[in-house]
Design an enzyme around this catalytic site. Structure first.
Site, mmCIF file in Angstrom:
data_model
loop_
_atom_site.group_PDB
_atom_site.id
_atom_site.type_symbol
_atom_site.label_atom_id
_atom_site.label_comp_id
_atom_site.label_asym_id
_atom_site.label_seq_id
_atom_site.Cartn_x
_atom_site.Cartn_y
_atom_site.Cartn_z
ATOM 1 N N ASN A 152 -65.872 -23.825 97.912
ATOM 2 C CA ASN A 152 -66.643 -23.552 96.687
ATOM 3 C C ASN A 152 -67.182 -22.117 96.617
ATOM 4 O O ASN A 152 -67.200 -21.523 95.538
ATOM 5 C CB ASN A 152 -67.764 -24.587 96.517
ATOM 6 N N GLU B 242 -73.841 -27.657 107.659
ATOM 7 C CA GLU B 242 -74.415 -27.545 106.314
ATOM 8 C C GLU B 242 -73.568 -28.451 105.433
ATOM 9 O O GLU B 242 -72.396 -28.154 105.166
ATOM 10 C CB GLU B 242 -74.378 -26.087 105.846
ATOM 11 N N CYS C 16 -73.363 -26.482 96.612
ATOM 12 C CA CYS C 16 -74.017 -27.606 97.302
ATOM 13 C C CYS C 16 -75.457 -27.774 96.836
ATOM 14 O O CYS C 16 -76.019 -28.847 96.957
ATOM 15 C CB CYS C 16 -73.991 -27.378 98.805
ATOM 16 N N GLU D 196 -79.662 -22.419 109.433
ATOM 17 C CA GLU D 196 -79.146 -21.066 109.622
ATOM 18 C C GLU D 196 -79.990 -20.148 108.735
ATOM 19 O O GLU D 196 -80.810 -20.601 107.954
ATOM 20 C CB GLU D 196 -77.646 -21.009 109.316
HETATM 21 P P1 NAD Z 1 -64.515 -30.722 103.203
HETATM 22 O O1 NAD Z 1 -65.471 -31.324 104.166
HETATM 23 O O2 NAD Z 1 -63.476 -31.567 102.601
HETATM 24 O O3 NAD Z 1 -63.742 -29.491 103.884
HETATM 25 C C1 NAD Z 1 -64.431 -28.414 104.484
HETATM 26 C C2 NAD Z 1 -63.561 -27.807 105.575
HETATM 27 O O4 NAD Z 1 -63.405 -28.753 106.622
HETATM 28 C C3 NAD Z 1 -62.156 -27.432 105.128
HETATM 29 O O5 NAD Z 1 -61.820 -26.208 105.738
HETATM 30 C C4 NAD Z 1 -61.309 -28.575 105.673
HETATM 31 O O6 NAD Z 1 -59.972 -28.239 105.912
HETATM 32 C C5 NAD Z 1 -62.029 -28.872 106.976
HETATM 33 N N1 NAD Z 1 -61.835 -30.226 107.516
HETATM 34 C C6 NAD Z 1 -61.671 -31.373 106.828
HETATM 35 N N2 NAD Z 1 -61.567 -32.416 107.695
HETATM 36 C C7 NAD Z 1 -61.685 -31.902 108.945
HETATM 37 C C8 NAD Z 1 -61.648 -32.464 110.252
HETATM 38 N N3 NAD Z 1 -61.512 -33.775 110.456
HETATM 39 N N4 NAD Z 1 -61.787 -31.629 111.324
HETATM 40 C C9 NAD Z 1 -61.956 -30.300 111.146
HETATM 41 N N5 NAD Z 1 -61.974 -29.708 109.932
HETATM 42 C C10 NAD Z 1 -61.864 -30.504 108.835
HETATM 43 O O7 NAD Z 1 -65.430 -30.028 102.087
HETATM 44 P P2 NAD Z 1 -64.957 -29.282 100.761
HETATM 45 O O8 NAD Z 1 -64.405 -30.305 99.834
HETATM 46 O O9 NAD Z 1 -64.154 -28.109 101.152
HETATM 47 O O10 NAD Z 1 -66.361 -28.723 100.208
HETATM 48 C C11 NAD Z 1 -67.206 -29.438 99.354
HETATM 49 C C12 NAD Z 1 -68.321 -30.092 100.143
HETATM 50 O O11 NAD Z 1 -69.017 -29.114 100.903
HETATM 51 C C13 NAD Z 1 -69.388 -30.729 99.259
HETATM 52 O O12 NAD Z 1 -69.772 -31.954 99.838
HETATM 53 C C14 NAD Z 1 -70.545 -29.745 99.311
HETATM 54 O O13 NAD Z 1 -71.803 -30.287 99.060
HETATM 55 C C15 NAD Z 1 -70.426 -29.256 100.719
HETATM 56 N N6 NAD Z 1 -71.061 -27.934 100.871
HETATM 57 C C16 NAD Z 1 -72.245 -27.855 101.538
HETATM 58 C C17 NAD Z 1 -72.894 -26.619 101.671
HETATM 59 C C18 NAD Z 1 -74.214 -26.470 102.373
HETATM 60 O O14 NAD Z 1 -74.625 -25.343 102.621
HETATM 61 N N7 NAD Z 1 -74.912 -27.544 102.695
HETATM 62 C C19 NAD Z 1 -72.310 -25.484 101.124
HETATM 63 C C20 NAD Z 1 -71.096 -25.612 100.439
HETATM 64 C C21 NAD Z 1 -70.473 -26.850 100.327
HETATM 65 O O1 6OD Z 2 -76.964 -18.826 100.111
HETATM 66 C C1 6OD Z 2 -76.561 -19.254 101.197
HETATM 67 O O2 6OD Z 2 -76.784 -18.674 102.276
HETATM 68 C C2 6OD Z 2 -75.795 -20.509 101.253
HETATM 69 N N1 6OD Z 2 -75.451 -20.946 102.480
HETATM 70 C C3 6OD Z 2 -75.465 -21.140 100.095
HETATM 71 C C4 6OD Z 2 -74.756 -22.357 100.050
HETATM 72 C C5 6OD Z 2 -74.304 -22.816 98.867
HETATM 73 C C6 6OD Z 2 -73.560 -24.022 98.784
HETATM 74 O O3 6OD Z 2 -72.597 -24.206 98.068
#
Ligand code: NAD
Ligand code: 6OD
Length: 484
Positions: free
Chosen positions: A153, A252, A286, A465
């Site tokens: 994202n 995260e 997120c 972090e």
């Molecule tokens: P995802 O968990 O599907 O994938 C994230 C990464 O993990 C990708 O690089 C993927 O290839 C890898 N991956 C998937 N399965 C794995 C496994 N079993 N072992 C190792 N690596 C693996 O997430 P997404 O669809 O790419 O992103 C969207 C999600 O991320 C949403 O739930 C969003 O809320 C969350 N997100 C959280 C934050 C935060 O800071 N808390 C920030 C951005 C996105």
């Molecule tokens: O601003 C940041 O440092 C951060 N980790 C944002 C995350 C956004 C989630 O999609």
């Protein structure tokens, strides 16, 4: 066709298998990507260990900071290339990539270059049983090789958010960017070369999760720590994998964030702020708010005003400066979001606006757009109110008292972020302190100071972090006790 390759030991290397990088705006294939096999992931980890024994370990903190600043300069030198690559991979509007994603990548390197120089530790004078003294002090050492796994994202922003502090602490990294957005991690390798980061300190392996580069990396015994951003379910899978080698993790994860809007808020600011909080990056941040709780006195006026904002957004070509709503990342993710749009109606929601797919009459109809969508009328136990959708969508519910609003906002297994909108600052503090989340904004949203702790409670993550919290995660402390 362009080939995006792995980057191992300072070289761009092809592999045996490839997969397609798709432009979400029109569904066309824009590049082929090399998928790293297990041997290549191993090679990347070995090259990172070699780098840790070489020049990188001999550079002092000051020189590492100088090179991190050079990485920031090298990102800015390629500003347009980074923006173009990020926009093509993600479909996000060019205005967003150039205001948020790429500037933040440079800022991530600069802030940790500064902070690491200030990261001295406290020391303690200790009285020993025989009445003499001892001096305790701790030294900060790198963890070793850090596996960095990131989502699609905010690809460059989130990758550099982890790589910068990891390198500042003297680690080497092997990064596995999302399979949906491989370009900018590879482009960053060029910036690393420009900045004089030694070969092997920054490695990129492309691929998927289970049975592919993601899993090969997390299960590798030579990886000393894993830092991950992505879905909560993926966090669970990674945690299982790393358990056998007891690696520290920083997670995260997902969210189902709430906003509480009190009747005494600055109405216009709240509507504008929450329009961003719901629709920015097509709701694929997120921190986005998917649950809005609005004091009953202003509920109807607020729903009307946010609806007007949603209907005034311009879905369009990502490269068009006027576009403020791009497509979702993929066909599969659009299917997921649309399944929630259908579910909301089955669960009895009133569709205030949106709920479907926009029609363009050109190639964008092959892309992955959805309409910005607002629902009301769902029960608090509805799946659409409980589960993360990760699209340009929110549900708005009325509340009658502060206690009720706090209880509804906290009724979730997630705990990433919340925002509170009120002109009564005493109430702002009081309510903020009751939020079971990692980050609470009052009268703003996604306003960032990179020194502050960032992370989530509950299903939203493990650890924090940001600022010194990052430096603490990416280093190992060795306490030294000297009898005087
Ligand atoms: P995802 O968990 O599907 O994938 C994230 C990464 O993990 C990708 O690089 C993927 O290839 C890898 N991956 C998937 N399965 C794995 C496994 N079993 N072992 C190792 N690596 C693996 O997430 P997404 O669809 O790419 O992103 C969207 C999600 O991320 C949403 O739930 C969003 O809320 C969350 N997100 C959280 C934050 C935060 O800071 N808390 C920030 C951005 C996105
Ligand atoms: O601003 C940041 O440092 C951060 N980790 C944002 C995350 C956004 C989630 O999609």
């Amino acid at each position: 066709m362009k080939l995006i390759q792995n980057y191992i030991d300072g070289r761009f290397v092809p592999g045996k298998r490839e997969f397609a990088d798709v432009n979400p705006a029109d569904g066309t294939v824009i590049a082929q990507v090399t998928e790293a096999d297990e041997a290549q992931v191993d090679e990347a980890v070995q090259s990172a260990h070699r780098a840790l024994r070489g020049e990188w370990s001999r550079l002092g903190v000051r020189e590492r900071a100088v090179r991190l600043r050079k990485v920031a300069d090298a990102i800015e030198k390629r500003f347009d290339c980074f923006v173009e690559a990020e926009v093509a991979d993600t479909g996000k509007p060019v205005s967003l990539a150039s205001k948020l994603d790429v500037p933040r990548a440079a800022a991530n390197f600069r802030v940790f270059a500064d902070l690491v120089k200030l990261s001295g530790l406290e020391s303690f004078q200790t009285e020993t049983p025989d009445g003499t003294n001892a001096l305790n002090y701790a030294v900060r050492k790198p963890l070793g090789v850090v596996g960095v796994i990131t989502p699609w994202n905010l690809p460059l922003l989130l990758l550099t958010w982890k790589v910068a502090p990891a390198l500042a602490c003297g680690n080497a990294v092997v990064v596995k960017p999302s399979e949906e957005t491989p370009s900018t991690a590879t482009l960053l390798a060029e910036a690393m070369q420009d900045a004089g980061i030694p070969n092997g300190v920054y490695n990129v392996v492309h691929g998927f999760g289970p049975g592919s580069a993601g899993e090969f990396l997390t299960q590798h015994p030579g990886v000393n720590a894993v830092t991950f951003t992505g879905e909560s379910r993926t966090g669970t899978a990674i945690m299982k994998t790393v358990a056998s080698t007891v690696k520290p993790v920083s997670f995260e994860l997902g969210g189902k964030n709430a906003a509480i809007v009190f009747a005494d808020c600055n109405f216009e600011e709240a509507v504008n702020g929450l329009s961003d909080a719901v629709f920015l990056n097509s709701g694929q941040v997120c921190l986005c708010a998917e649950r809005l709780y609005v004091e009953r006195k202003i509920f109807d006026a607020f729903v009307d005003a946010l609806t007007r904002k949603a209907e005034s957004l311009h879905p369009g070509w990502p490269k068009d400066e006027k576009t403020d709503l791009g497509p979702l990342i993929s066909k599969q993710h659009r299917e997921k979001v649309l399944s929630y749009y259908r579910l909301a109606e089955e669960e009895g929601a009133t569709v205030v606006t949106g709920g479907g797919i926009p029609k363009f009459g050109d190639e964008r109809d092959n892309g992955f757009y959805v309409q910005p969508t607002i629902y009301t009328g769902l029960s608090e136990s509805a799946r659409c109110v409980k589960e993360e959708i990760f699209g340009p969508v929110c549900h708005i519910a009325p509340f009658d008292s502060e206690e009720q609003a706090v209880a509804m906002a906290n009724d979730t297994k997630y705990g990433l972020a919340a925002s509170i909108w009120t002109s009564n600052l005493k109430r702002g503090h009081r309510v903020a302190q009751q939020m079971n989340v990692g980050i609470t904004w009052v009268n703003c949203w996604f306003l960032r100071d990179l020194r502050t702790p960032f992370g989530g409670a509950g299903l939203s993550g493990i650890g924090r972090e940001g600022g010194m919290h990052s430096l603490n995660f990416y280093s190992e402390l060795n306490n030294i006790c000297i009898r005087l």
